[in-house]
Design a protein around this motif. Structure first.
Motif, short mmCIF file in Angstrom:
data_model
loop_
_atom_site.label_atom_id
_atom_site.label_comp_id
_atom_site.label_asym_id
_atom_site.label_seq_id
_atom_site.Cartn_x
_atom_site.Cartn_y
_atom_site.Cartn_z
N PRO A 100 20.59 14.83 -2.35
CA PRO A 100 21.44 14.54 -1.20
C PRO A 100 21.62 15.76 -0.30
O PRO A 100 21.61 15.65 0.92
CB PRO A 100 22.77 14.11 -1.81
CG PRO A 100 22.41 13.60 -3.16
CD PRO A 100 21.25 14.45 -3.59
N LEU A 101 21.76 16.93 -0.90
CA LEU A 101 21.91 18.14 -0.12
C LEU A 101 20.65 18.43 0.68
O LEU A 101 20.70 18.72 1.86
CB LEU A 101 22.24 19.32 -1.03
CG LEU A 101 22.38 20.68 -0.33
CD1 LEU A 101 23.50 20.61 0.70
CD2 LEU A 101 22.65 21.78 -1.33
N ALA A 102 19.49 18.31 0.03
CA ALA A 102 18.23 18.55 0.72
C ALA A 102 18.05 17.55 1.85
O ALA A 102 17.60 17.91 2.94
CB ALA A 102 17.07 18.48 -0.26
N ASN A 103 18.40 16.30 1.63
CA ASN A 103 18.26 15.29 2.67
C ASN A 103 19.20 15.58 3.84
O ASN A 103 18.86 15.36 4.99
CB ASN A 103 18.54 13.89 2.11
CG ASN A 103 17.43 13.42 1.21
OD1 ASN A 103 16.31 13.94 1.28
ND2 ASN A 103 17.72 12.48 0.34
N ALA A 104 20.41 16.07 3.54
CA ALA A 104 21.36 16.38 4.60
C ALA A 104 20.88 17.55 5.45
O ALA A 104 21.14 17.60 6.64
CB ALA A 104 22.72 16.68 4.00
N LEU A 105 20.17 18.47 4.83
CA LEU A 105 19.68 19.64 5.54
C LEU A 105 18.36 19.39 6.25
O LEU A 105 17.94 20.20 7.06
CB LEU A 105 19.52 20.81 4.57
CG LEU A 105 20.81 21.28 3.89
CD1 LEU A 105 20.49 22.36 2.87
CD2 LEU A 105 21.81 21.78 4.91
N CYS A 106 17.72 18.30 5.97
CA CYS A 106 16.42 17.99 6.53
C CYS A 106 16.55 17.69 8.02
O CYS A 106 17.43 16.97 8.46
CB CYS A 106 15.80 16.80 5.81
SG CYS A 106 14.16 16.40 6.39
N GLU A 107 15.66 18.25 8.82
CA GLU A 107 15.72 18.06 10.27
C GLU A 107 14.87 16.88 10.74
O GLU A 107 14.85 16.58 11.92
CB GLU A 107 15.28 19.33 10.97
CG GLU A 107 16.19 20.51 10.69
CD GLU A 107 15.70 21.79 11.33
OE1 GLU A 107 14.78 21.71 12.17
OE2 GLU A 107 16.23 22.85 10.99
N HIS A 108 14.15 16.24 9.84
CA HIS A 108 13.27 15.15 10.23
C HIS A 108 14.07 13.88 10.48
O HIS A 108 15.11 13.64 9.88
CB HIS A 108 12.23 14.87 9.13
CG HIS A 108 11.33 16.03 8.89
ND1 HIS A 108 10.36 16.41 9.77
CD2 HIS A 108 11.27 16.91 7.85
CE1 HIS A 108 9.73 17.47 9.30
NE2 HIS A 108 10.27 17.80 8.14
N GLU A 109 13.54 13.10 11.39
CA GLU A 109 14.15 11.80 11.67
C GLU A 109 13.82 10.85 10.53
O GLU A 109 12.74 10.94 9.93
CB GLU A 109 13.58 11.23 12.97
CG GLU A 109 13.97 12.02 14.20
CD GLU A 109 15.47 11.97 14.47
OE1 GLU A 109 16.05 10.89 14.29
OE2 GLU A 109 16.04 13.01 14.81
N PRO A 110 14.70 9.92 10.20
CA PRO A 110 14.37 8.94 9.17
C PRO A 110 13.19 8.07 9.63
O PRO A 110 12.95 7.92 10.82
CB PRO A 110 15.63 8.10 9.03
CG PRO A 110 16.60 8.59 10.04
CD PRO A 110 16.01 9.76 10.76
N MET A 111 12.48 7.54 8.65
CA MET A 111 11.34 6.68 8.98
C MET A 111 11.82 5.43 9.70
O MET A 111 12.87 4.89 9.40
CB MET A 111 10.59 6.27 7.70
CG MET A 111 9.84 7.40 7.06
SD MET A 111 8.91 6.86 5.62
CE MET A 111 7.76 5.72 6.34
N ALA A 112 11.01 5.00 10.64
CA ALA A 112 11.33 3.78 11.36
C ALA A 112 11.23 2.59 10.41
O ALA A 112 10.32 2.51 9.60
CB ALA A 112 10.37 3.60 12.53
N THR A 113 12.17 1.67 10.50
CA THR A 113 12.16 0.50 9.62
C THR A 113 11.92 -0.78 10.41
O THR A 113 12.20 -1.86 9.93
CB THR A 113 13.49 0.39 8.87
OG1 THR A 113 14.54 0.29 9.83
CG2 THR A 113 13.72 1.58 7.97
N ASP A 114 11.41 -0.64 11.61
CA ASP A 114 11.22 -1.83 12.44
C ASP A 114 9.84 -2.47 12.25
O ASP A 114 9.53 -3.45 12.90
CB ASP A 114 11.44 -1.49 13.92
CG ASP A 114 10.51 -0.41 14.43
OD1 ASP A 114 9.87 0.26 13.59
OD2 ASP A 114 10.42 -0.23 15.65
N HIS A 115 9.03 -1.94 11.34
CA HIS A 115 7.70 -2.51 11.10
C HIS A 115 7.74 -3.49 9.94
O HIS A 115 8.32 -3.21 8.90
CB HIS A 115 6.68 -1.43 10.79
CG HIS A 115 5.33 -1.98 10.44
ND1 HIS A 115 4.49 -2.52 11.37
CD2 HIS A 115 4.72 -2.12 9.25
CE1 HIS A 115 3.40 -2.96 10.77
NE2 HIS A 115 3.51 -2.72 9.47
#
Length: 107
Positions: A4-19
């Motif tokens: 959770p900490l690593a995910n919170a610090l990650c600067e990447h956008e979440p993957m698109a889920t519209d596909h």
């Protein structure tokens, strides 16, 4: 806890889920899933029957060829049920123990 900490610090956008995969791909994925679920359901039956056949004299290689499963899958079953070996092992713990025993000086 680190994830959770690593995910919170990650600067990447979440993957698109519209596909959504198209209908043909969804059918293939569903067929593949059914295949694996059916194979998993039969695996316990294969283990039971393999134990009987190995005790009766079949070899792990013969059963592997018939099922498409690995030789090692059937070797493990054979060891667990105490099936008689057709040949002495050439690698593994037993061989290493024999080599170590042979290397020890006699007292």
């Amino acid at each position: 806890m680190a994830f959770p900490l690593a995910n919170a610090l990650c600067e990447h956008e979440p993957m698109a889920t519209d596909h959504t995969p198209d209908d043909e791909n969804q059918r293939i994925y569903a067929r593949h899933k059914r295949h694996h679920e059916a194979a998993k359901a039969e695996l316990e039956e294969v283990r039971k029957r393999a134990a009987d056949d190995l005790l009766a004299g079949s070899t792990p290689a013969e059963l592997a060829k018939l099922t498409g499963l690995s030789d090692e899958f059937f070797r493990r079953i054979a060891r667990n049920v105490g099936a008689e070996r057709k040949r002495e092992p050439t690698v593994g713990r037993e061989i290493e123990a024999k080599r170590a025993q042979a290397a020890e000086p006699s007292k």
